[in-house]
Motif scaffolding. Structure first.
Motif, short mmCIF file in Angstrom:
data_model
loop_
_atom_site.label_atom_id
_atom_site.label_comp_id
_atom_site.label_asym_id
_atom_site.label_seq_id
_atom_site.Cartn_x
_atom_site.Cartn_y
_atom_site.Cartn_z
N SER A 2 20.65 23.33 63.76
CA SER A 2 21.64 24.32 63.32
C SER A 2 21.44 25.64 64.06
O SER A 2 22.41 26.28 64.49
CB SER A 2 21.52 24.55 61.81
N ALA A 3 20.17 26.04 64.21
CA ALA A 3 19.88 27.27 64.94
C ALA A 3 20.32 27.16 66.39
O ALA A 3 20.83 28.12 66.97
CB ALA A 3 18.39 27.56 64.87
N LEU A 4 20.14 25.99 66.96
CA LEU A 4 20.56 25.76 68.34
C LEU A 4 22.06 25.91 68.48
O LEU A 4 22.56 26.56 69.41
CB LEU A 4 20.11 24.37 68.78
N ARG A 5 22.80 25.34 67.54
CA ARG A 5 24.26 25.44 67.60
C ARG A 5 24.72 26.89 67.44
O ARG A 5 25.73 27.29 68.00
CB ARG A 5 24.89 24.56 66.51
N ALA A 6 23.94 27.68 66.70
CA ALA A 6 24.29 29.09 66.53
C ALA A 6 24.17 29.87 67.83
O ALA A 6 24.74 30.95 67.98
CB ALA A 6 23.39 29.73 65.47
N HIS A 7 23.44 29.31 68.79
CA HIS A 7 23.25 29.97 70.09
C HIS A 7 24.02 29.25 71.21
O HIS A 7 23.68 29.41 72.37
CB HIS A 7 21.76 30.01 70.44
N GLU A 8 25.04 28.51 70.85
CA GLU A 8 25.75 27.73 71.87
C GLU A 8 26.35 28.60 72.97
O GLU A 8 26.55 28.14 74.09
CB GLU A 8 26.85 26.89 71.22
N GLU A 9 26.66 29.85 72.63
CA GLU A 9 27.23 30.72 73.66
C GLU A 9 26.28 30.92 74.84
O GLU A 9 26.69 31.24 75.95
CB GLU A 9 27.61 32.08 73.07
N ARG A 10 24.97 30.70 74.59
CA ARG A 10 24.01 30.85 75.68
C ARG A 10 24.16 29.76 76.74
O ARG A 10 23.66 29.91 77.85
CB ARG A 10 22.58 30.82 75.13
N ALA A 11 24.82 28.68 76.38
CA ALA A 11 25.06 27.63 77.37
C ALA A 11 25.88 28.17 78.53
O ALA A 11 25.80 27.65 79.65
CB ALA A 11 25.79 26.45 76.72
N GLN A 12 26.65 29.24 78.27
CA GLN A 12 27.47 29.83 79.33
C GLN A 12 26.82 31.08 79.91
O GLN A 12 26.94 31.36 81.10
CB GLN A 12 28.85 30.20 78.75
N THR A 13 26.12 31.87 79.06
CA THR A 13 25.61 33.16 79.50
C THR A 13 24.18 33.13 80.00
O THR A 13 23.78 33.96 80.81
CB THR A 13 25.70 34.19 78.35
N ASP A 14 23.38 32.19 79.51
CA ASP A 14 21.98 32.11 79.91
C ASP A 14 21.57 30.63 79.92
O ASP A 14 20.91 30.14 79.02
CB ASP A 14 21.10 32.90 78.93
N THR A 15 22.00 29.95 80.97
CA THR A 15 21.83 28.49 81.02
C THR A 15 20.36 28.08 81.00
O THR A 15 19.99 27.10 80.36
CB THR A 15 22.50 27.90 82.26
N ALA A 16 19.50 28.83 81.69
CA ALA A 16 18.08 28.46 81.76
C ALA A 16 17.45 28.52 80.38
O ALA A 16 16.70 27.63 79.97
CB ALA A 16 17.34 29.37 82.74
N GLN A 17 17.74 29.60 79.63
CA GLN A 17 17.12 29.74 78.31
C GLN A 17 17.68 28.72 77.32
O GLN A 17 16.93 28.14 76.54
CB GLN A 17 17.32 31.16 77.77
N TYR A 18 19.00 28.51 77.35
CA TYR A 18 19.58 27.55 76.42
C TYR A 18 19.06 26.14 76.72
O TYR A 18 18.76 25.36 75.82
CB TYR A 18 21.10 27.58 76.49
N SER A 19 18.93 25.82 78.01
CA SER A 19 18.36 24.52 78.40
C SER A 19 16.94 24.38 77.89
O SER A 19 16.53 23.31 77.43
CB SER A 19 18.40 24.38 79.92
N SER A 20 16.18 25.48 77.96
CA SER A 20 14.80 25.45 77.47
C SER A 20 14.75 25.21 75.97
O SER A 20 13.87 24.49 75.47
CB SER A 20 14.10 26.78 77.81
N MET A 21 15.70 25.77 75.23
CA MET A 21 15.76 25.55 73.79
C MET A 21 16.06 24.09 73.48
O MET A 21 15.45 23.48 72.60
CB MET A 21 16.82 26.46 73.16
N LEU A 22 16.99 23.50 74.24
CA LEU A 22 17.30 22.08 74.06
C LEU A 22 16.08 21.21 74.37
O LEU A 22 15.79 20.25 73.65
CB LEU A 22 18.47 21.68 74.96
N SER A 23 15.36 21.58 75.42
CA SER A 23 14.15 20.83 75.78
C SER A 23 13.09 20.94 74.69
O SER A 23 12.34 20.00 74.44
CB SER A 23 13.59 21.32 77.11
N SER A 24 13.01 22.12 74.05
CA SER A 24 12.05 22.30 72.97
C SER A 24 12.33 21.33 71.84
O SER A 24 11.41 20.71 71.29
CB SER A 24 12.11 23.74 72.45
N LEU A 25 13.60 21.20 71.47
CA LEU A 25 13.96 20.26 70.41
C LEU A 25 13.71 18.82 70.85
O LEU A 25 13.25 17.99 70.06
CB LEU A 25 15.43 20.45 70.01
#
Length: 311
Positions: free
Chosen positions: A30-53
């Motif tokens: 749920s927290a990840l989905r709350a940061h979905e906008e980062r998929a467009q604005t900060d791809t490296a960090q959002y990718s890192s969050m997905l990898s963490s999960l």
């Protein structure tokens, strides 16, 4: 909101280690989905969050979900070395060498250091059953980097174990055991490997010598440094079961279920223990779950017996 991949990972493991794996994953998703906008604005960090999960799913034994999140991470950031390596390891663990092969090629493109690349190539060879080629690659890795890493030494140990299991030639078996013993001793001398890789290696050697109590002690020692490892808990539970140590089996099985509530063998063990104590309802619940994820005679046979008692 969780503002960094590091905090995201730390919070996830805090919940995971507290035994709340389903809640942890649901909340983190749920927290990840709350940061979905980062998929467009900060791809490296959002990718890192997905990898963490993905890592949480992987470490708790859910390889399918781990693969799914690593794939999502790569869809966001195709140049993520961490996600590529994570997905590669997952495919190897799932025994899918054909799917792992292009990921290995991608690791080369992403400039994975040569010693690590050689070790990963050896892992692919092992998954294909090409043991001698895997060993050659591992020796080459150690030639390129004389600083013996625990991962390379333990992979070589695993390769020799795989070779031992494929032969009945007494001389080859003896030679393999001798080399495995030397590798375990080298791991023991490595300060990084001393608390994890080395005791696992010695535990495996104990099993080969049918010294099961010593094997369990070694696995328990390794577990101190990695208490959340499903593979270690599985090894311990198998030994608990074989040694007919019902108290330890009960504790180990519950520890596994805290990480993965659907773990088939843990559910089977707890169902069987409940049946021995004539707790038929609990036995049925555990054994039904075991049967759902493990198509084998043992859980079905025990479940049939339990159903007879209830009816």
């Amino acid at each position: 909101y969780i503002l960094s991949p590091e905090a995201f990972m730390l919070l996830g493991w805090t919940w995971t280690l507290s035994g709340q794996v389903p809640i942890a994953i649901q909340t983190l998703d749920s927290a990840l989905r709350a940061h979905e906008e980062r998929a467009q604005t900060d791809t490296a960090q959002y990718s890192s969050m997905l990898s963490s999960l993905a890592n949480i799913h992987d470490r708790t034994g859910n390889k399918d979900e781990a693969a799914r999140y690593f794939e999502q991470a790569l869809a966001v950031n195709t140049n993520s070395l961490h996600a590529t390596l994570g997905l590669y390891h997952t495919k190897i663990a799932q025994h899918k060498p054909k799917e792992a092969a292009p990921l290995l090629a991608r690791l080369k493109e992403l400039d994975l250091p040569e010693p690590e690349y050689l070790r990963e190539e050896a892992n692919l060879m092992l998954s294909k059953g090409n043991i001698e080629q895997a060993c050659k690659l591992l020796y080459e890795s150690m030639r390129v980097d004389p600083n013996e890493t625990p991962e390379t030494l333990f992979t070589l140990f695993s390769a020799r174990l795989a070779g031992l299991r494929k032969t009945s030639d007494s001389k080859l078996v003896k030679d393999a055991k001798q080399e495995m013993t030397r590798l375990a001793s080298r791991l023991q001398k490595n300060p990084v490997a001393r608390t994890y890789h080395a005791p696992i290696a010695f535990g495996i050697l104990n099993i080969l010598e049918q010294r099961y109590l010593e094997a369990r002690d070694n696995f328990r020692f390794a577990q101190r440094s990695t208490p959340d490892s499903p593979s270690l808990l599985e090894r311990i539970l198998l030994l608990d079961y074989g040694l007919v140590d019902t108290m330890s089996a009960n504790d180990t099985a519950h520890a596994l279920l805290r990480l993965n509530p659907d773990h088939p063998f843990a559910n089977y063990v707890l169902g069987s223990l409940a049946a021995q104590e004539e707790r038929w309802i609990a036995a049925r619940e555990y054994l039904q779950k075991a049967c759902k994820f493990w198509e084998a005679a043992q859980p079905y046979g025990n479940l049939a017996f339990v159903e007879l008692q209830l009816n």
